[in-house]
Structure formats: structure tokens, C-alpha cells
Write a protein that holds these residues in place. Structure first.
Motif, short mmCIF file in Angstrom:
data_model
loop_
_atom_site.label_atom_id
_atom_site.label_comp_id
_atom_site.label_asym_id
_atom_site.label_seq_id
_atom_site.Cartn_x
_atom_site.Cartn_y
_atom_site.Cartn_z
N MET A 1 0.83 -1.20 0.00
CA MET A 1 0.00 0.00 0.00
C MET A 1 0.87 1.26 0.00
N LEU A 360 -4.67 -6.25 -1.88
CA LEU A 360 -5.23 -4.90 -1.70
C LEU A 360 -6.75 -4.95 -1.66
N TYR A 365 -8.70 -1.92 0.41
CA TYR A 365 -8.13 -0.67 -0.06
C TYR A 365 -8.54 -0.33 -1.49
#
Length: 654
Positions: A1, A360, A365
Motif C-alpha cells: 500500500m 489490496l 483498499y
């Protein structure tokens, strides 16, 4: 990230950022380097080149040539043997009962010798190329039965090969290409062409009925629909055409001549029609490419066809890998194809590459929207936190928290500092210090507390403020690398305010030819297409003032991040552009500075390096507004802006 945040700040394209991460050999939490698509593509191209350098197609007709030579030798020996047998029979007959006259016997021998001579002459005059030989031998009347049998078997094999070039899947499921089987296959091709022509007219063919009648042609794994059948046929035709394209002119001519002689005209016509219909239905269908083989390892025709299939698979996989940079997703890469061509370890590498987006997604996210990825609110917060963290990492550990203020009050955040309790303070008691004060006053057990012993936590006094962040989005900011720093600081400031000062308001304005309001999500996705050559600060101040007028906060400020002077303004509803800037542009922009000053808006300007060394405009603006001007490098922007914002929070009381 963290890596995604860094790349997104740089170019604003989430899909591009993800794809580049999948190609940059990231390291995992154990510091192991992950594979990349570029490395996989390199291995594939290397293997493809090895195949081209290893094999030669010059010998694909050699096995046919050897069989023909054996057939011709057998036929010549048979002719000689047959002639001898006739002469021996004639001799025995002349010594026998005398049923045949000597003249008749002599005539029979003469006819046999003439036929043998005629056949030998035909054999001697056969074309040199293999295709021509096969074509002529198709019309030849064999005298030797063994040679006839061998040639018939060869013709069956060549018919099979000819069918392979058009529809390998079909030919593999036909046991014997006898006249009845060829007739049925021709009917199947006619029905298939009718379906394709119906599709061309926009009609929907009855594929199920076709399969009920001709399904046995397609073996244990038949196509599920017409589209799948078309795709299979296209692949097979393309592979065969690639073989033809990769041969020398002489070899190609010989092979085509041989193939033409294998099937009757009606069947050939249906085959040609099939290829034309497939091309018409899919204009992008390109039937075969040319491979430049330069090796010396010999191949038979069947081996060459298998090699063409493998080369096409490598081309397909190469297209998938290179194409992933446009749809920016490796998930469309065929894992089974990777395993087949490069081995299971490479397929596991692909799994690891795909795991970047999967991790992810699972963490919440990013999410899929219309076949693309988008940041979730959680992802946006994480990027803001990362931006804020990167800004604070540049500060010395003791830089923050050193801003002393004289005014104190309630309603702020608790800090580690304590004080004696006074009437009116929040009763946020520090237990340890309170007991310690009591013991210092009088050491006794049990401890007896007195109001004078009470010690409470101090609270950091904060004020409510409204901020408009004006970001210069002219091309010079993007080309000079300044905008990336401004973008990171903007995300960091938004994260700081939303997490630490939720009562504050922050509005983000981007300005170039005109100004526009932006969300943090829009800011994250800003790319090259969002920039223009001009700098319309006037319009930015107008929008900022309108936003501030609606806010009831007593503390209002504009944070202007730019690298130059205004070069555009609005007058009488029309946008004017001036490079270099004009006096009129200065005057109208400074007029808006005065309007902002009149309603109590402070303008703090952060000037980034550029080729424009004139400070005239910012000097005039600071004199009018009494705001401050910071001349700073991109790497220092966050330190000055964030700390300045925190200083303001502690020094003003509402």
C-alpha cells in the motif's frame, strides 16, 4: 500500500500504478523479491528465439520424399518382375499344349513390354518436386500391387495432413478418409458455412441442430457454441498458414500443389469458403504469420504442425502479457498457458503477481468498478495517512510540540503535561500524581486526599478554522515535479484535519485556465490530462471567497501553493490568457486578494522553485493581505505547511 501510494502521488493513474507495481519486482515482508511480468515476458521471448534458432523446416517433406522413393523403387522392381513373369509364362505356353499360337504369345509379351516401358518412361519423367510427383502418381496406373498399396496409404496420410491444415480437430476424429467419410465431411462443411453466412446476415444459426447431426466430428470435447467453434477453426487455419508462410517459395509451391491434389474440387471449395467466412466475421483474424527459422534440426510435417501450434501459443501468451499494460491487469493472462509453455514455477510467479491486487482487495483498499480498480474510502484514508507520515518523517522528533501558547481553555486534546486542579477545569485526574502529592504532603496509610492534592491533565487548546487549499495545476508545476510534492502535502493536510481536527473544514481548489473544486479522490487521480499552460489565481480567489463566506468559522485562511505568477483572468465573463502576464491580469487578481482580505481571510503562500524569478506579485499580495510567503523546495513543503497549520491551531483562540 505504501508503494501504491507513492506511485499514485506521482502520476494519478491507479491502474497504471498497479500495473507498474506488478512489473517492478517488489519485495515482500520477508524481503524476498517478487517476480515481474517483464521477467516472465523475457523468458517467453527467449524460449521463442531458441525455437527459431533450433529448427529448420527444409526437411518437412523429406518423409514424404522417402516414402515416394520407396514406392517408386517398389514399382520399378515390380515392373521388372512382372515383365519377367510374362516372358516365362509365354515361354512355358509355347512349349505346352499349343492352345495359343506363337504369334499370340509374342503379341502378349510385346504388349506387356510396351506397358512396362510406358510406365517406366512416366516414372523417369516425374517432376522433381514432391508435390508434382504426388499429383502425377495420382493419375498413374501401378503395375505392382505392393507399390499401389503403399501409395494408397501415403495418399490417406496426405489427405489427413491436408485436412489438418483446415480443420485439424475434425480430421483427427475421422478414422478413414474413404469416399463416404469425405462426402459426409463435405456435407458438414456446407452446413457450417451456412451457419457462418447466417451469422453474417445477422441471423442466429441453430448450433444445437448442427451438433446433433455432426457432433461426432468434434470428439470428446466438442465446442459449446458457434463462437468457440469459430475460434478453434481460426487457430487451426492460422497455424497451418503460418507453416506455409514460413516455408521457402519452392517448398510452399510443392506443398500446395500436393494438397490441392488430395481433395476433390467440391471439398476444396467448401474449405476455401470456410476460411473466407471466418475472415468476414472477424476482420481482425489474420491467418498466419511468417516465422524465420534458422536452425538445422530436421522436422517432419507432423512435428512442424505441432511446432506451429506451440509458436502460436507463445504468440498468444506474449500478446496477453504485453496487452496487460493496456488493460493494466495480468488477470487476463492464461495461467494454464504459462504453465504449459514456461513451467509451473512461472505459473506460480503469475499467482504471486496477481496477489498484489488480491491482497489490496482483501484488505479493503481497492475495489473493482466497471472492470477497473478504484480506491475505496479506506484506501483513500490510508493514502492520506501515508502522505502525512511521509511529511512528518522529514521533521525532527522534537520539532512538534514546542509551540508554547499563553491562552488555555477546555475542549482540546489531552496532552502529557499536568497542572494543579483549579475550579472550572475538566476533572481529568492524573491518579499517580494526585496520590504522590498526597503522600508528599503527609506520608500515611491509608492515603487521605485533599482538594489541593488533585492534579489534572492539561488540554491542548485548539481553534476551529476554515481552510481553502489552492493548488496551481499549470504545466510548469507538473513538468517541474512540484505538483507531486503539493499533492502529497494536500493529502497529508486532509488526513491531519479529518483525524485530528474534525471540526475544521478544508476545501481543495485546483486552478490553471480556470479554477475548480476537487475532492481528495479526484486529487489522487490527477494526471497529465488535467494540466494546462495557464495560471488563473483570480478565479481561484473568487471561488475560495465564496466558500469562506458560507463558513461560520472565525479563522479563515487560504493556503496557496504555486510556482509562478498569474497568467490568466476572467473579465466580463470571458477568460483571458497572457504569457507573459499583463498588468491587467495582476490588477484583477490583486483586486480579489483585497476582497478576501476585507472579509478576514488570511492568504499564506508557498512558492516552489521555477524559472519565474519575479517576486513582484507575491510581494504585493503579502503587503495587501498581511499573509506570509514561504519560498521553499518541494521536499520541504510539507514541513513548512503542516507545522504552520499546527502553529495556527495553537495560537488562536476563538
Amino acid at each position: 500500500m505504501d508503494e501504491l501510494s507513492r506511485r499514485l502521488m506521482a502520476d494519478g493513474n491507479l491502474s497504471e500504478a498497479l500495473w507498474r507495481m506488478q512489473n517492478s519486482r517488489l519485495r515482500d515482508k520477508h524481503n524476498r523479491q517478487l517476480p515481474s511480468l517483464k521477467e516472465m515476458l523475457r523468458r517467453l521471448q527467449e524460449r521463442k528465439q531458441n525455437q527459431l534458432k533450433r529448427f529448420s523446416l527444409d526437411s518437412i517433406m523429406d518423409d514424404i520424399g522417402k516414402e515416394l522413393e520407396d514406392i517408386l523403387q517398389t514399382e520399378r522392381a515390380g515392373i521388372s518382375k512382372k515383365t519377367e513373369e510374362i516372358e516365362q509364362k509365354a515361354q512355358k505356353a509355347s512349349q505346352g499344349s499349343g492352345e495359343l499360337s506363337p504369334e499370340t504369345i509374342q503379341k502378349m509379351v510385346q504388349v506387356a513390354k510396351e506397358k512396362a516401358a510406358h510406365n517406366l518412361e512416366k516414372l523417369d519423367n516425374l517432376p522433381q518436386d514432391i508435390g508434382g510427383k504426388v499429383k502425377e502418381l495420382n493419375k498413374y496406373d501401378f503395375m505392382d500391387e505392393e507399390a499401389r498399396r503403399k501409395f494408397k496409404e501415403l495418399i490417406e496420410k496426405l489427405k489427413k495432413r491436408t485436412m489438418d491444415t483446415y480443420a485439424r480437430e475434425i480430421s483427427q476424429n475421422i478414422k478413414n478418409l474413404d469416399p463416404a467419410a469425405l462426402a459426409e465431411m463435405r456435407e458438414m462443411l456446407k452446413a457450417l458455412n451456412r451457419m457462418l453466412e447466417q451469422r453474417l446476415r445477422g441471423e442466429e444459426p441453430d448450433f444445437d441442430q448442427f451438433m446433433q447431426r455432426f457432433g461426432h466430428f468434434f470428439g470428446p470435447d466438442p465446442p459449446k457454441d458457434l463462437d468457440e467453434l469459430m475460434q478453434r477453426l481460426q487457430q487451426q487455419i492460422a497455424q497451418a498458414q503460418s507453416l506455409l508462410n514460413s516455408l521457402s517459395e519452392e517448398q510452399r509451391k510443392s506443398l500446395l500443389e500436393m494438397m490441392d491434389s488430395m481433395l476433390d474440387k467440391a471439398t476444396r471449395d467448401e474449405m476455401d469458403k470456410l476460411s473466407s467466412n471466418l475472415q468476414a466475421l472477424d476482420p481482425d483474424f489474420f491467418p498466419g504469420i511468417q516465422y524465420q527459422f534458422s536452425g538445422d534440426e530436421a522436422l517432419s510435417f507432423d512435428e512442424a504442425m505441432k511446432l506451429m501450434e506451440q509458436m502460436h501459443k507463445m504468440d498468444k501468451l506474449e500478446d496477453q502479457i504485453t496487452g496487460s499494460q493496456f488493460d493494466q491487469s495480468p488477470e487476463n493472462i492464461d495461467r494454464e498457458l504459462v504453465s504449459e509453455l514456461l513451467g509451473e514455477p512461472s505459473a506460480e510467479d503469475l499467482d504471486a503477481i496477481n496477489s498484489i491486487t488480491k491482497l489490496l482487495e482483501e484488505a479493503g483498499y481497492i475495489r473493482r468498478e466497471d472492470q477497473k480498480f478504484a480506491l475505496t474510502p479506506r484506501g483513500m484514508r490510508k493514502i492520506g495517512e501515508k502522505a502525512l507520515s511521509s511529511v512528518f518523517s522529514r521533521l525532527k522528533k522534537d520539532r512538534l510540540g514546542q509551540h508554547n501558547i499563553k491562552q488555555r481553555g477546555s475542549g482540546g486534546d489531552r496532552i502529557d503535561e499536568t497542572k494543579k486542579y483549579e475550579f472550572g477545569d475538566d476533572f481529568d485526574l492524573h491518579i499517580e500524581k494526585t496520590i504522590s502529592n498526597a503522600l508528599l504532603r503527609k506520608a500515611q496509610i491509608p492515603v487521605k486526599l485533599d482538594p489541593a492534592d488533585f492534579e489534572v491533565f492539561r488540554e491542548e487548546q485548539t481553534t476551529r478554522s476554515a481552510t481553502v487549499l489552492m493548488l496551481d495545476m499549470s504545466l510548469s508545476m507538473r513538468m517541474g515535479g512540484n505538483f507531486e510534492a503539493a499533492k502529497i502535502v494536500s493529502m497529508a493536510l486532509n488526513s491531519l484535519i479529518s483525524s485530528k481536527f474534525p471540526k475544521d473544514s478544508l476545501h481543495i481548489l485546483g486552478f490553471n485556465s480556470v479554477a475548480r473544486r476537487m475532492t481528495t479522490e479526484e486529487l489522487a487521480y490527477i494526471g497529465w490530462q488535467d494540466f494546462s499552460p495557464h495560471t488563473n489565481m483570480q478565479h481561484g480567489f473568487i471561488l475560495a471567497r465564496k466558500l469562506m463566506e458560507k463558513d461560520r468559522s472565525a479563522n479563515k485562511q487560504i493556503i496557496l501553493i504555486s510556482d509562478g505568477q498569474p497568467t490568466a483572468h476572467i473579465e466580463n465573463g470571458q477568460v483571458y490568457f497572457q504569457i507573459p502576464t499583463s498588468r491587467r491580469c495582476f490588477e484583477l487578481t490583486l483586486k480579489e486578494v483585497k476582497n478576501c482580505t476585507r472579509i478576514g481571510i488570511e492568504i499564506n503562500t508557498f512558492m516552489l522553485p521555477s524559472h519565474d524569478y519575479s517576486n513582484f506579485f507575491v510581494d504585493r499580495m503579502s503587503r495587501i493581505n498581511h499573509g506570509r510567503v514561504f519560498f521553499t523546495a518541494p521536499g520541504e513543503l510539507g514541513k513548512y505547511l503542516i507545522v504552520d497549520y499546527l502553529d495556527h491551531k495553537k495560537s488562536r483562540v476563538q
